[in-house]
Design an enzyme around this catalytic site. Structure first.
Site, PDB file in Angstrom:
ATOM      1  N   GLU B  53     -24.505  42.146  23.717  1.00 50.05           N
ATOM      2  CA  GLU B  53     -23.862  42.372  22.429  1.00 50.05           C
ATOM      3  C   GLU B  53     -22.588  43.182  22.670  1.00 50.05           C
ATOM      4  OE1 GLU B  53     -24.994  44.569  18.374  1.00 50.05           O
ATOM      5  OE2 GLU B  53     -26.734  43.958  19.535  1.00 50.05           O
ATOM      6  N   ASP B  64     -23.277  52.905  11.740  1.00 50.37           N
ATOM      7  CA  ASP B  64     -23.470  53.454  13.076  1.00 50.37           C
ATOM      8  C   ASP B  64     -23.571  54.969  13.088  1.00 50.37           C
ATOM      9  OD1 ASP B  64     -23.539  51.259  15.026  1.00 50.37           O
ATOM     10  OD2 ASP B  64     -21.583  50.760  14.152  1.00 50.37           O
TER      11      ASP B  64
END
Lengths: 630, 278
Positions: B53, B64
């Site tokens: 990824e 995040d």
């Protein structure tokens, strides 16, 4: 010509509805039943194209005296157009694409039918389109920015030709009423805006569309009582239609169920009399509504216009923010949430949230950019005294944007027991609509107060726009008052070639904090650093409804610089004995410009907050620039 | 277009069928610098990654935690763009499928169609958008589909069954299970309700189920992988890179952790959770 003469445009007649893209008899019948007087059949290449045979068949099944059948053609040969027109027995020929004046004359003569010419209100095409529309052979105009929303004010130029104008492009049941009020067209045209799927109409949407148009018509003939009927034009959180519609809910999956639950609960709450009574009671007895409308006599005489101030600065906690905080906190309690999260820029929303949490006994965590913690220190102290925990955010630019990101991160982590009490008309659906609704009280009061105290509506309404809640709060009651100009003041910072936060003036659509809206960003889609002397306007995004109102031209947005805002701050202090918030000072500065542009006009300014919190910044700025007058 | 690759879903399903638990590391493109990023991709593959990824940095990564925020900010400071990131990813020459992870705004700025074309040309086979839930795909979904790139769907512990069913119906490649309500970041344990959550998703799809968010150690990786088909590891690797004394140390430390995770996954008893349990 007389037998072919189109109806003359008259503002007093009801606005006609044209349902376009009819592909089957059932859709035609339901459109007529709902009140449509024009049905459009698309013979050009399109997802809604019909053959001449199907069109004839559909038309044969209908009572032809009840409507006009319009054939839609695009770049087709004149022979084809004539043949189809004859085959189907069309009443009007609608032309898109490249036709010369000679073509139009020929088509009209050979078809012996009125022509409707599609004119594109796009910069490079509009003037030439209108020129062509002047031709005698053109009977109707259809304004359509190729299916996208456009600045509706451009319709004035088309109407000036004196021929009936149909407004099209991006209309939906939700926005058509506003379009009718703003443009007052001869008719409105809709195709995909009322579809259930490609080429199939949604009966409920068709009926809603026609109902919205008739409501607009009714109000137009009974002006002076409009403006109170509240409604939202953001189904599924979208403001506008098609690909460019602003809003939505671009959030991590974790939050989707919480947003859906919030929307459900909000819908229940606003139709619950108990909820409304409790909120109204708190707004009145705790917060101090209604706030006064004040005719600022000395300011008026100084500026040469009649200035009225909606005194949200006199609301408890010193800003309009509390309206929304009370509404959402009651909602949070109703949902059983005991912990409230909020973001704040200038600290006014943080104070409002801390206040309602104290009032209702809820835990309160406020995220605030570290820079804002510094420059709005008094509000930090207030929040702490009210029992809130203030968490400074040191990430990124250390202002409202980063505080909002951090609040969302907290919410995603504690979504099961926490309620995110967002402070402006930003964020994912349903926040922009919900916050707007909680702030609408400002405009509802102000409109009635203007009628009572000033004896009429204002010529313009002005508010500052950061996220945009005080602006939408006051604008909404005037949206349908076509003669009232609505002006938003954005943070011009150091000027548009320096650091600023003029999102609507300088931004491009993008996604930040869960909604698609205008956004200050670089070419790579990275959010730009922004600046405003006013912490509450120091934000790179803006509420999606403002983006919609900008696109359709209902609200005009102007950038006001730090220096202009400071000057307006001093002006109000000295002339009226009121210290305005630096945010509201932007609106005052724009009001001063508007007064010069329209001397003697009646200007309503939303004085959204008071300036005590800004004393440090203002004295420092004035001291540095040496402008403090004795 | 680069050489025709197997579809991401086929690739992962074949690996699963062979009894292998899947390991997907995450790296922020251009972090700590572009050459090291490329080296990390190769090292990850050598250490047993089954797909990789690649985070395309965004200025405001609201899903995040601190680790990936920091790496994104650093990468942006170095001027990393989608174009540069994709070029570096393609140039690393790995065989493992590459999947982008980015927020929707940089993609809109680039243009959905243009992004999909560039990504396909760089050999990207899947795309993850943490802020593009089911229902908001719009033009992006269509653009990716046109280029044969799988739009990877996420499900969260808060997602109700009815929505899980709809997400799984739309899912391609694999389904990304967000282990816990929260943002990305290394955690010390798995949530108690993870087994039940995996079961809820498993009922609706036969696609590989990969668990991400908080997988920080080989033991946690094995524990999570035992419940599903594999794991996604991001913040733990980013933390190793951030704390490494040198770029080489970053690569070495990442290699070591991934090798240990690979080992932990490979020592699990052969998968018995295959197929849809009705």
């Amino acid at each position: 010509m007389s037998s072919l003469q189109a109806a003359t445009a008259s503002p007093s007649t009801a606005i006609k509805v044209k349902i376009c893209g009819i592909t089957n008899a059932a859709d035609a019948a339901l459109s007529l039943e709902a009140g449509a007087e024009y049905l459009g059949f698309v013979f050009a290449n399109s997802p809604r194209m019909v053959s001449r045979e199907s069109a004839s068949e559909i038309l044969a099944s209908l009572d032809r005296s009840r409507f006009k059948a319009v054939g839609v053609f695009k770049d087709q040969s004149i022979d084809d157009i004539v043949a189809i027109c004859g085959h189907c027995g069309l009443d009007i020929v609608q032309l898109h694409g490249d036709f010369s004046a000679a073509d139009l004359a020929l088509i009209r003569q050979r078809c012996a039918r009125p022509l409707m010419l599609a004119v594109y209100p796009l910069p490079e095409l509009y003037a030439s389109g209108l020129e062509l529309a002047r031709e005698d052979s053109v009977d109707y105009l259809l304004l359509d920015a190729r299916g996208l929303p456009f600045d509706w004010r451009l319709a004035e130029q088309a109407k000036a030709l004196g021929k009936p104008v149909f407004l099209a492009g991006g209309l939906t049941p939700e926005i058509v009423r506003l379009a009718c009020e703003v443009v007052q067209p001869y008719g409105v045209d809709v195709a995909s805006g009322v579809e259930a799927g490609a080429g199939r109409k949604d009966p409920a949407a068709v009926r809603a569309f026609c109902r919205s148009v008739s409501e607009a018509t009714a109000i137009a003939s009974d002006r002076g009582t409009s403006g109170h009927a509240g409604h939202s034009f953001a189904p599924r959180g979208r403001f506008g239609a098609f690909g460019q519609s602003h809003g939505g809910a671009y959030v991590p999956e974790t939050l989707v169920p919480a947003l859906e639950a919030l929307e459900r609960e909000y819908q229940l709450a606003i139709s619950d009399t108990g909820f409304q009574l409790e909120l109204d009671g708190l707004l009145r007895n705790y917060a101090g509504r209604a706030t006064p409308l004040y005719h600022a006599a000395r300011l008026s005489s100084d500026l040469g216009a009649e200035i009225y101030l909606k005194r949200e600065d006199l609301l408890h906690t010193g800003a309009h923010k509390l309206n929304n905080c009370l509404g959402q906190a009651l909602l949070a309690r109703r949902m059983g949430k005991r912990r409230i999260i909020a973001e704040t820029g200038a600290g006014q929303h943080g104070v409002g949230t801390a206040t309602v949490c104290a009032l209702l006994g809820l835990d309160c965590v406020v995220y605030m950019g570290a820079e804002d913690v510094q420059r709005q220190a008094p509000n930090v102290q207030r929040m702490k005294l009210l029992g809130a925990e203030v968490r400074p955010v040191t990430a990124g630019t250390q202002t409202l944007k980063d505080a909002t990101s951090e609040a969302i991160r907290d919410w995603v982590t504690n979504v099961n027991d926490s309620y995110y009490l967002i402070g402006s008309t930003v964020g994912p659906h349903p926040y922009p609509s919900m916050v707007r609704d909680f702030q609408r009280v400002i405009g509802i009061e102000a409109r009635a107060q203007m009628l009572e105290q000033a004896g009429g509506l204002p010529d313009s309404v002005i508010a500052c726009v950061g996220g945009g809640s005080n602006a939408l709060g006051i604008f909404h009651a005037f949206l349908y008052d076509r003669e009232v100009a609505l002006l938003g003041a954005e943070a011009g910072g150091e000027g548009l070639d320096g650091a600023h936060a003029a999102t609507l003036t300088m931004g491009r659509p993008g996604v930040l904090h869960g909604a698609l809206s205008y956004l200050l960003q670089d070419t790579h889609g990275q959010v730009s650093p922004v600046h405003s002397i006013s912490a509450g306007l120091d934000y790179p995004g803006v509420g999606p409804e403002h983006s919609f109102l900008k696109d359709v031209g209902r609200v005009k947005y102007h950038a006001v610089t730090d220096a202009e805002a400071l000057a307006a701050f001093q002006m109000l202090a000295r002339l009226e004995g009121i210290l305005p918030a630096l945010e509201s000072s932007h609106a005052l500065a724009l009001a001063a410009k508007q007064a010069s542009a329209q001397p003697g006009s009646r200007i309503l300014v939303n004085l959204s907050g008071r300036g005590d919190k800004d004393l440090g910044i203002v004295t420092k700025a004035l001291g540095l620039s040496g402008e403090v007058r004795p | 277009m680069s050489t025709a690759r197997k579809s991401l879903g086929t690739h992962l399903q074949e690996l699963r069928a062979s009894g292998r638990k899947l390991l997907l590391p995450f790296f922020t493109a251009g972090y700590p610098d572009m050459p090291t990023f490329s080296a990390l991709l190769s090292a990850a593959e050598a250490a047993g990654a089954d797909a990789i990824e690649i985070g395309l940095p965004f200025s405001d990564p609201l899903a995040d935690g601190p680790a990936i925020q920091l790496s994104s900010t650093e990468a942006l400071k170095q001027g990393v763009t989608i174009e540069a990131a994709l070029k570096a990813a393609a140039g690393a020459g790995t065989k493992a499928p590459l999947i982008t992870m980015t927020y929707i705004n940089p993609v809109l700025a680039c243009g959905a169609g243009s992004f999909a074309i560039q990504a396909a040309a760089a050999g990207i086979s899947g795309a993850i958008f943490p802020d593009l839930p089911l229902g908001e795909e719009g033009a992006v979904g269509a653009a990716l589909a046109q280029q044969g790139i799988d739009l990877i769907r996420l499900v969260a512990p808060t997602t109700p069954d009815e929505r899980i069913a709809r997400i799984c119906q739309a899912a391609q490649g694999f389904v990304y299970l967000v282990s816990v309500a929260g943002v990305t970041g290394a955690r010390t344990g798995l949530p108690e309700d993870l087994p039940a959550f995996v079961q809820r998703v498993r009922r609706h799809t036969d696609l590989p189920l990969l668990i991400g968010f908080g997988i920080s150690t080989p033991a946690l990786a094995a524990e999570a992988a035992a419940l599903a088909d594999g794991v996604i590891v991001g913040s733990a690797l980013v933390n190793l890179i951030s704390s490494a004394a040198s770029p080489q140390a970053a690569v070495d430390n990442v290699s070591q952790l991934l090798s240990e995770m690979r080992g932990a996954l490979d020592s699990l008893p052969a998968a018995q959770t295959e197929g849809v349990t009705p």
